[in-house]
Enzyme design. Sequence first.
Site, PDB file in Angstrom:
ATOM      1  N   GLY A 172     -14.403  13.865 -53.781  1.00  0.00           N
ATOM      2  CA  GLY A 172     -14.669  12.704 -52.610  1.00  0.00           C
ATOM      3  C   GLY A 172     -14.492  11.392 -52.965  1.00  0.00           C
ATOM      4  CB  SER A 212      -9.523  13.885 -54.719  1.00  0.00           C
ATOM      5  OG  SER A 212     -10.876  13.381 -54.629  1.00  0.00           O
TER       6      SER A 212
END
Length: 254
Positions: A172, A212
């Site tokens: 994140g 990610s």
Amino acid sequence: MGRKFFVGGNWKCNGTTEEVKKIVSTLNSGEVPSEDVVEVVVSPPFVFLPLVKTTLRPDFHVAAQNCWVKKGGAFTGEVSAEMLLNLDIHWVILGHSERRAILGESNEFVGDKVAYALSQGLKVIACIGETLEQREAGSTVEVVAAQTKAIAARISDWSNVVLAYEPVWAIGTGKVATPAQAQEVHYELRKWLKENVSPQVADSTRIIYGGSVNGANSKELAGQADVDGFLVGGASLKPEFIDILKSAEVKKST
């Protein structure tokens, strides 16, 4: 080795009924590699499990984001493995770093949860990974080995386990481990399994990367020898999840 590429989508604590319907609609209409090439599992919040299970295309599977370490009883707010199976849910994510960090789940507790879920017939995506401080201290391999050891000490059958390496510093944050960094840790994890469990388990267990992952970086990551797929966070809520699924073709071609 024959490890089928695996992509999980962790929706975390996101979504309304209408938003979930839109995500499912996008997945249902997406052109993706066949089941022979990639295994796909999406993990909505508990409250949306029945909705997703009944409306999602049959070649995709559904996972819960957690389950309790025992059968039901006086555990307010928890959901048991037995309840998931009652809903025809056969996958669960356990040991995610957000639960380890926020709720204090220890390596041993995660190992107990993995063992119990497997004993009840669930398949498990077991998460491991180091913090930024641990990486900068040079203890990445030591940390992920200890997390894996706590699981290995409690199970004997790895056939229903997918190991998800998720560096905490890349979840994140928009930061992504380079393909070389991801490959290095995955290689060390497979080496650990070979030396401490068995060569057969090392060869057959899928080790996937999370942190990610998006449509732009998934193909290069997928090209790494020991990266067997992904556990995708934010991008699994977006149409680009389809592009990530297509990265399985890179693995097939190599």
